[in-house]
Design a protein around this motif. Structure first.
Motif, PDB file in Angstrom:
ATOM      1  N   PHE A   1     -22.667 -22.226  38.338  1.00 52.11           N
ATOM      2  CA  PHE A   1     -22.207 -20.865  38.762  1.00 52.11           C
ATOM      3  C   PHE A   1     -21.219 -20.913  39.786  1.00 52.11           C
ATOM      4  O   PHE A   1     -20.364 -20.469  39.822  1.00 52.11           O
ATOM      5  CB  PHE A   1     -23.571 -20.074  39.395  1.00 52.11           C
ATOM      6  CG  PHE A   1     -23.201 -18.496  39.617  1.00 52.11           C
ATOM      7  CD1 PHE A   1     -23.008 -17.854  38.841  1.00 52.11           C
ATOM      8  CD2 PHE A   1     -23.309 -18.518  41.291  1.00 52.11           C
ATOM      9  CE1 PHE A   1     -22.869 -16.303  39.097  1.00 52.11           C
ATOM     10  CE2 PHE A   1     -22.840 -17.204  41.335  1.00 52.11           C
ATOM     11  CZ  PHE A   1     -22.589 -16.019  40.640  1.00 52.11           C
ATOM     12  N   THR A   2     -21.420 -21.703  40.625  1.00 52.94           N
ATOM     13  CA  THR A   2     -20.476 -21.963  41.958  1.00 52.94           C
ATOM     14  C   THR A   2     -19.316 -22.726  41.753  1.00 52.94           C
ATOM     15  O   THR A   2     -18.314 -22.356  41.985  1.00 52.94           O
ATOM     16  CB  THR A   2     -21.112 -22.593  43.131  1.00 52.94           C
ATOM     17  OG1 THR A   2     -22.438 -21.820  43.429  1.00 52.94           O
ATOM     18  CG2 THR A   2     -20.327 -22.268  44.583  1.00 52.94           C
ATOM     19  N   CYS A   3     -19.609 -23.682  40.859  1.00 52.13           N
ATOM     20  CA  CYS A   3     -18.303 -24.325  40.114  1.00 52.13           C
ATOM     21  C   CYS A   3     -17.319 -23.461  39.413  1.00 52.13           C
ATOM     22  O   CYS A   3     -16.078 -23.449  39.558  1.00 52.13           O
ATOM     23  CB  CYS A   3     -18.688 -25.382  39.313  1.00 52.13           C
ATOM     24  SG  CYS A   3     -19.303 -26.906  39.819  1.00 52.13           S
ATOM     25  N   GLY A   4     -17.869 -22.492  38.846  1.00 50.78           N
ATOM     26  CA  GLY A   4     -16.746 -21.468  37.928  1.00 50.78           C
ATOM     27  C   GLY A   4     -16.251 -20.758  38.809  1.00 50.78           C
ATOM     28  O   GLY A   4     -15.105 -20.383  38.776  1.00 50.78           O
ATOM     29  N   ILE A   5     -17.021 -20.060  40.157  1.00 48.01           N
ATOM     30  CA  ILE A   5     -16.252 -19.324  40.906  1.00 48.01           C
ATOM     31  C   ILE A   5     -15.017 -20.049  41.878  1.00 48.01           C
ATOM     32  O   ILE A   5     -14.063 -19.596  41.902  1.00 48.01           O
ATOM     33  CB  ILE A   5     -17.332 -18.799  42.126  1.00 48.01           C
ATOM     34  CG1 ILE A   5     -18.256 -17.747  41.177  1.00 48.01           C
ATOM     35  CG2 ILE A   5     -16.607 -17.992  43.066  1.00 48.01           C
ATOM     36  CD1 ILE A   5     -19.350 -17.319  42.086  1.00 48.01           C
ATOM     37  N   ALA A   6     -15.487 -21.383  42.175  1.00 50.37           N
ATOM     38  CA  ALA A   6     -14.458 -22.077  42.786  1.00 50.37           C
ATOM     39  C   ALA A   6     -13.469 -22.540  41.935  1.00 50.37           C
ATOM     40  O   ALA A   6     -12.242 -22.457  42.381  1.00 50.37           O
ATOM     41  CB  ALA A   6     -15.311 -23.479  43.379  1.00 50.37           C
ATOM     42  N   SER A   7     -13.632 -22.631  40.704  1.00 50.24           N
ATOM     43  CA  SER A   7     -12.382 -23.005  39.708  1.00 50.24           C
ATOM     44  C   SER A   7     -11.506 -21.904  39.665  1.00 50.24           C
ATOM     45  O   SER A   7     -10.366 -22.122  39.589  1.00 50.24           O
ATOM     46  CB  SER A   7     -13.013 -23.533  38.302  1.00 50.24           C
ATOM     47  OG  SER A   7     -13.771 -24.650  38.653  1.00 50.24           O
ATOM     48  N   ILE A   8     -12.030 -20.617  39.502  1.00 49.07           N
ATOM     49  CA  ILE A   8     -11.171 -19.467  39.172  1.00 49.07           C
ATOM     50  C   ILE A   8     -10.466 -19.288  40.670  1.00 49.07           C
ATOM     51  O   ILE A   8      -9.239 -18.886  40.483  1.00 49.07           O
ATOM     52  CB  ILE A   8     -12.212 -18.167  39.029  1.00 49.07           C
ATOM     53  CG1 ILE A   8     -12.669 -18.450  37.711  1.00 49.07           C
ATOM     54  CG2 ILE A   8     -11.341 -16.904  39.066  1.00 49.07           C
ATOM     55  CD1 ILE A   8     -13.613 -17.434  37.212  1.00 49.07           C
ATOM     56  N   ILE A   9     -11.108 -19.482  41.753  1.00 49.36           N
ATOM     57  CA  ILE A   9     -10.357 -19.231  43.213  1.00 49.36           C
ATOM     58  C   ILE A   9      -9.163 -20.308  43.224  1.00 49.36           C
ATOM     59  O   ILE A   9      -8.088 -19.817  43.711  1.00 49.36           O
ATOM     60  CB  ILE A   9     -11.180 -19.576  44.349  1.00 49.36           C
ATOM     61  CG1 ILE A   9     -12.359 -18.354  44.378  1.00 49.36           C
ATOM     62  CG2 ILE A   9     -10.555 -19.685  45.824  1.00 49.36           C
ATOM     63  CD1 ILE A   9     -13.320 -18.603  45.297  1.00 49.36           C
ATOM     64  N   GLN A  10      -9.419 -21.642  42.791  1.00 53.06           N
ATOM     65  CA  GLN A  10      -8.356 -22.357  42.843  1.00 53.06           C
ATOM     66  C   GLN A  10      -7.269 -22.467  41.953  1.00 53.06           C
ATOM     67  O   GLN A  10      -6.031 -22.489  42.228  1.00 53.06           O
ATOM     68  CB  GLN A  10      -8.958 -23.889  42.759  1.00 53.06           C
ATOM     69  CG  GLN A  10      -7.975 -25.202  43.105  1.00 53.06           C
ATOM     70  CD  GLN A  10      -7.845 -25.273  44.343  1.00 53.06           C
ATOM     71  OE1 GLN A  10      -6.997 -24.481  45.333  1.00 53.06           O
ATOM     72  NE2 GLN A  10      -8.628 -26.084  45.071  1.00 53.06           N
ATOM     73  N   SER A  11      -7.451 -21.853  40.687  1.00 55.18           N
ATOM     74  CA  SER A  11      -6.442 -21.806  39.570  1.00 55.18           C
ATOM     75  C   SER A  11      -5.942 -20.630  39.566  1.00 55.18           C
ATOM     76  O   SER A  11      -4.516 -20.491  39.448  1.00 55.18           O
ATOM     77  CB  SER A  11      -7.141 -22.214  38.363  1.00 55.18           C
ATOM     78  OG  SER A  11      -8.268 -21.168  38.087  1.00 55.18           O
TER      79      SER A  11
END
Length: 637
Positions: free
Chosen positions: A66-76
């Motif tokens: 779940f957090t990986c998904g949020i983090a990836s959206i923030i970074q990209s």
């Protein structure tokens, strides 16, 4: 002008291109499959080491995804000054595994240990966010020799991980002698290669996805893939903030995790530069700052939502290079999938059913691709400068040493074992520190470019030479008149040995026709045994012992050089060191007899440039014993 004319549409960089929904979904899911094993391994290792039960482990995996998904959206995708806006997927850093286990065990293990870990993660994330602007200003300390080394280290250090998966069976045990495991791994690699070779366009870009799906399907048909956990998994599982309780803060744990994040910042910088190279987008200090802010924010979110420190995932950098799909919105789509997987455990269980050998085969292709990106970056490095040779060799050597012998970390105190925790860590630190030592600390005289080991002439000294000193030092690179060295002198200051070499090459072809003719005639006849023959000429010709030939060999060479001089009015000039044998040299000369005078004038100048290149290498090697005798020469073709 016609009113109906439409304005020219501004071209969108491939990184910022929004692909059709169908392609976004497929490409994004491909990233998820490539990422999944690496994503869940950290909570699995941690849970086993600090004594968490199976239900707690399941929650950690869901929270991680779940957090990986949020983090990836923030970074990209990014917002404000957060997120690098490149196709970089976020995952939990492996660098943090050993320190987190140490923190958890020291705090008593179980939930108490986990809460102490989360306290250190929260503070480390805030520190990373705060220091991001400062770290971004260090970009000038990441030239190609550092970034190329780090990227190459990342790719090579990850290959053993893929190799381990490739020999792991359904029971979770490694068996390198298993022909079936080997068949799944190599079959996946082979299928990816075939698709890349046979197909173009869309099919080629999803080669890894097809390889994973096909490999899993074959394994399932043969009974080597299990999806039994799908039935027992629930449909919904929402992770809530501070699910395990309020975080606990311990000074030693916080310091340890801050060190982890500083090391991770170096790795993230390498990943950002690697991705910039792949997508052909210039990376600057502000990009690195935004990427690190995203790491810091994601790590804070991880501490809140029961996950761990985040960084850019190198595994997916290789996938971007392999597929050549550069859109950052593909990674954003992968982020959405990960959020869904984090909320639907049953879906995650399906992905988890991919056999390890199939994942390993795909990993071999992707991780090796990361190493290739690093090698491509290293082609920009001047390896005539021995400092660069030492930086790359040492960082790669130490990284491979720690990768091959991971237990060497145990020689250090527990709190310092993170420094030898992985090959990526020690390789990245080594490249960065050695660059500072060789290029920014000490006398700053630069590389030795002339002289002898006891009397070196360094680059900074060359830049301070007057014209006469410069001509005396470098004039012997060419026969006869000194005008080439005089013209090269005008190119000061030189940034490196490559810059110095190019100055001589440019000067060589800048002379008038009369000057070039005088230069050509200053070179001795091939095989001339003259008492006053210059030492450089003797060394040039000694490759095939031309000055001491006898019998029929001497007669053939004399006949060739005489015929050449009669036809063109200039000596036959050949870079003898490039000829494989005397017979090849003679054949080369006879072939040139059929050329025109203008063509031979130019060819003579080219050969003079090659000879000067070898003489320059000898000059540098004499000055610096670290250089290999077999250097890469920048020749005039």
């Amino acid at each position: 002008m016609s009113d109906t004319m439409q304005p020219v549409k501004k071209r969108v960089h491939p990184v910022d291109e929004v692909l059709p929904p169908g392609k976004l979904a497929i490409y994004g899911f491909q990233h998820v499959l490539a990422f999944y094993a690496g994503a869940v391994i950290v909570p699995i290792l941690l849970a086993r080491s600090i004594g968490l039960n199976n239900q707690q482990l399941i929650h950690l995996i869901n929270a991680d995804l779940f957090t990986c998904g949020i983090a990836s959206i923030i970074q990209s995708v990014g917002f404000w000054k957060i997120g690098v806006r490149l196709p970089l997927l976020q995952g939990v850093t492996f660098t943090a595994v050993s320190p987190m286990i140490s923190i958890g065990v020291a705090a008593g293990g179980g939930t108490d240990g986990l809460l102490t870990i989360y306290g250190s993660v929260l503070v480390a994330g805030l520190v990373t966010f705060a220091i991001a602007p400062f770290f971004g200003k260090l970009v000038r300390f990441f030239p190609p020799v550092v970034t190329g080394s780090v990227i190459t280290v990342i790719g090579l250090a990850l290959l053993p991980v893929a190799a381990g998966d490739a020999v792991t069976g359904l029971d979770g045990k490694q068996d390198p002698t298993s022909a079936r495991n080997l068949a799944y791994a190599l079959g996946t690699v082979l299928l990816i290669v075939i698709i890349q070779r046979v197909f173009r366009g869309f099919i080629a870009t999803i080669a890894v996805l097809i390889g994973l799906v096909a490999g899993t399907a074959v394994a399932w048909l043969l009974g080597d893939a299990s999806f039994t956990d799908v039935g027992s998994s629930s449909w919904a599982g929402v992770t809530t903030p501070f699910y395990f309780g309020a975080p606990k803060f311990a000074v030693a744990a916080i310091i340890s995790m801050v060190i982890v994040m500083l090391i991770t910042a170096v790795e993230t910088t390498g990943d950002v530069f690697a991705t910039g190279e792949i997508v052909q987008k210039r990376v600057g200090s502000e990009d690195v700052t935004r990427a690190l802010r995203a790491d810091g924010l994601a790590t804070v979110i991880g501490g809140v939502f029961n996950s761990f420190p985040y960084t850019c995932f190198a595994e997916n950098v290789g996938l971007v290079r392999l597929t050549r799909i550069k859109s950052r919105y593909v990674v954003a789509a992968a982020g959405v999938f990960m959020i869904v997987l984090g909320l639907i455990p049953k879906a995650g269980a399906i992905v988890a059913g991919i056999p390890a050998p199939v994942l390993g085969g795909a990993g071999l292709a992707m991780f090796a691709t990361v190493a290739v990106v690093g090698i491509q970056t290293l082609t920009k490095v001047d390896f005539h400068d021995h400092r660069n040779v030492i930086i790359v060799a040492t960082s790669l050597g130490l990284a491979m040493f720690v990768t091959a012998q991971p237990d060497v970390a145990k020689v250090l105190p527990t709190d310092l074992q993170v420094l030898l925790g992985s090959g990526i860590t020690i390789g990245s630190i080594s490249a960065f520190v050695l660059y500072l030592v060789f290029f920014h600390l000490g006398s700053g005289l630069g590389p030795a470019v002339a002289g002898t080991p006891g009397n070196l002439i360094r680059l900074e000294q060359v830049n301070r030479m007057d014209r006469d000193e410069f001509v005396t030092t470098f004039g012997p690179l060419f026969q006869g008149p000194p005008w080439i060295a005089e013209r090269a002198y005008e190119h000061r200051p030189f940034r490196g040995t490559l810059d110095l070499r190019q100055a001589f090459q440019e000067a060589l072809f800048s002379g008038t026709e009369a000057q070039q003719h005088e230069l050509i005639n200053a070179y001795p006849r091939l095989g001339a045994d003259e008492p006053d023959l210059e030492a450089q000429s003797v060394e040039d010709q000694d490759t095939h012992h031309l000055t001491s030939l006898g019998g029929s060999n001497r007669d053939e060479l004399d006949a060739l050089t005489t015929a050449y001089e009669e036809r063109f009015g200039i000596p036959l000039i050949v870079c003898v060191r490039e000829e494989g044998s005397l017979d090849e040299l003679l054949a080369h000369g006879r072939h040139r007899l059929g050329n025109s005078p203008a063509q031979e004038h130019y060819r003579a100048m080219v050969e003079i440039g090659k000879i000067a290149g070898y003489r320059f290498d000898t000059l540098v090697a004499d000055a610096n014993p670290y250089l290999s005798a077999k250097t890469t020469h920048l020749r005039l073709q």
